[in-house]
Enzyme design. Structure first.
Site, short mmCIF file in Angstrom:
data_model
loop_
_atom_site.label_atom_id
_atom_site.label_comp_id
_atom_site.label_asym_id
_atom_site.label_seq_id
_atom_site.Cartn_x
_atom_site.Cartn_y
_atom_site.Cartn_z
CB SER A 100 -1.01 -0.15 1.30
OG SER A 100 -2.00 0.95 1.15
CG ASP A 244 -2.48 3.85 -2.00
OD1 ASP A 244 -3.20 3.76 -3.13
OD2 ASP A 244 -2.54 3.35 -1.11
CG ASP A 246 -2.65 -0.49 -2.57
OD1 ASP A 246 -2.55 0.44 -2.29
OD2 ASP A 246 -3.40 -1.33 -2.03
CG ASP A 248 -6.17 0.95 -1.19
OD1 ASP A 248 -5.08 1.74 -1.08
OD2 ASP A 248 -6.12 0.02 -0.44
#
Length: 458
Positions: A100, A244, A246, A248
């Site tokens: 993340s 970010d 990833d 999400d």
């Protein structure tokens, strides 16, 4: 070097000794425990653009095949894409290879159930227990699993976003938006251009190559975003967008180059959804009060949950929330799926802007004004976090002006401000978040509590 095992997965820095870092041996052990727990036959694997991603992917996929699973490898994919792929493929679970917002030396395994949602706390604890016991049973040669490469899910994710009732594609196209986007040299640079093309949005991508060599600290906070903010200040764009690694988490930048405020990503999207759909909302304890204010304005009820996506989604289901998420820029829209999804957030935000006919800064001015200070206390191996939190709770338990909530760390609510102390699930720190009407007031409150902690340690 760091290895963190929690109910949400295993996360650590790459390289070093076993048991202390995220290394092949620990990856095998944890992946095996997860596969044995899940049962079934099919698991989806997706990864962000991190430098270590291919190494981790190879270990994960090989281990799953050794457990007799057929793996659907969707390659470079956002976290929400992988979540949706589990459902779309009818898989028994999924593993997302991403750390993340953590820096480039980190990676992690995030674990999904058959609904494409994170494991519950109880299920995550059981996987950890099984990993520690190492009572594993691998497949015989004739029962080994297979691996299929399937790169169709990025487009299927985009298609699902476009089909949402509140995504007003025609209004967005008519507005002819021009946006500047920072995709932090990860998977956002692969999927977001296709989303913008489908929405008729003109775009310029910064840090768009999926190399995993992040151009700056990947957490989408103002202090890390000077490059895109300077670009926005030169004019020519309606909106700045930051994700970010990833994809999400989602942050916006106004047309004048000022931060819209990461906390207000969810607030703005919720305001739009609630204006069309009557219902309740949920965010975590560390999120702004502005969501509560907006929810009550629309006649709904706001509920706070413990920090962690699975805690928020669990509470959303309990109270029938129509929108929810986290103040770190995480939008969870059940009409799509129960997971933070920047693509959904972008499409709903652009729909709101297009229907209202306003600028981003004008939209921001319509929401209650709060400021959150985000501080941290670095932990040492000797730090007894639980004892510290108990003492803080006891200090304020008899304060008639304060309400103490201890479902996740300790949150102290005052009439005009709050402060929340909790041990991070992803880093060896205590997070100290505080909110008031000005940043100075919020920061002062947070630092007062930090000093209390330091005094306890001395």
């Amino acid at each position: 070097m760091t290895l963190i095992k929690s109910i949400s997965g295993i996360r650590g820095t790459i390289g070093g000794q076993t048991g202390d870092t995220l290394n092949p041996l620990d990856i095998v052990k944890f992946t095996t425990a997860y596969a044995q727990f899940i049962g079934g036959r099919k698991i989806v694997v997706g990864r962000d653009g991190r430098i270590s991603g291919l190494m981790v992917r190879n270990v994960v996929v090989g281990t799953l095949m050794g457990m007799g699973y057929d793996v659907i490898d969707i390659g470079y994919a956002t976290t929400p894409t992988t979540e949706l792929a589990v459902r779309m493929a009818g898989a028994d679970g999924g593993i997302i290879i991403t750390a993340s917002h953590n820096p480039r030396q980190w990676n992690a395994l995030k674990l999904l159930n058959c609904e494409g949602e994170f494991l519950t706390a109880a299920d995550g604890a059981e996987v950890l227990r099984m990993a520690e016991e190492e009572n594993f049973n691998y497949a015989e040669v004739d029962q080994l699993g297979s691996c299929t490469i399937d790169d169709s899910f990025n487009q299927r994710h985009i298609d699902s976003v476009l089909q949402l009732k509140l995504v007003d594609v025609e209004a967005i196209k008519a507005r002819k938006f021009r946006v500047c986007v920072d995709t932090i040299n990860s998977v956002g640079g692969i999927i977001l251009p296709d989303l913008f093309k489908a929405l008729g949005v003109d775009y310029e991508i910064l840090n768009g190559e999926c190399t995993g060599d992040f151009a700056h600290n990947p957490e989408p906070l103002e202090k890390n975003l000077q490059g895109i903010m300077d670009k926005m200040k030169k004019g020519g764009f309606d909106l700045g967008i930051v994700v970010d690694p990833d994809v999400d988490r989602l942050a916006f930048i106004s047309e004048d180059g000022t931060m819209f405020g990461e906390e207000y990503t969810l607030v703005s999207v919720a305001d739009y959804v609630l204006s069309h759909t009557v219902g309740n909302t949920v965010s975590n304890l560390s999120s702004t009060r502005a969501l509560r204010d907006v929810t009550e304005k629309h006649g709904g009820k706001y509920t706070a949950a413990a920090v962690g996506e699975v805690n928020v989604t669990t509470k959303m289901k309990e109270v029938g929330a129509v929108i929810g998420g986290e103040g770190n820029g995480g939008v969870i829209y059940p009409e799509s799926h129960y997971g933070r999804d920047a693509l959904v957030g972008i499409a709903l935000f652009l729909s709101s802007l297009a229907q209202k006919g306003c600028t981003v800064s004008e939209l921001r001015a319509t929401f209650p004004e709060y400021q959150i200070a985000k501080n941290r206390i670095d932990l040492t191996p000797e730090t007894d976090v639980d004892a510290i939190l108990v003492k803080v709770k006891e200090m304020f338990a008899k304060d008639n002006s304060a309400t103490v909530n201890d479902i996740d760390g300790v949150k102290i609510d005052f009439p005009d401000r709050w402060v929340h102390l909790r041990k991070s699930n992803t880093e060896p720190i205590i997070r100290v978040y505080s909110e008031a009407q000005t940043m100075e007031q919020a920061d002062d409150l947070g630092k007062q509590l930090m000093q209390v902690v330091y005094d306890m340690q001395s």
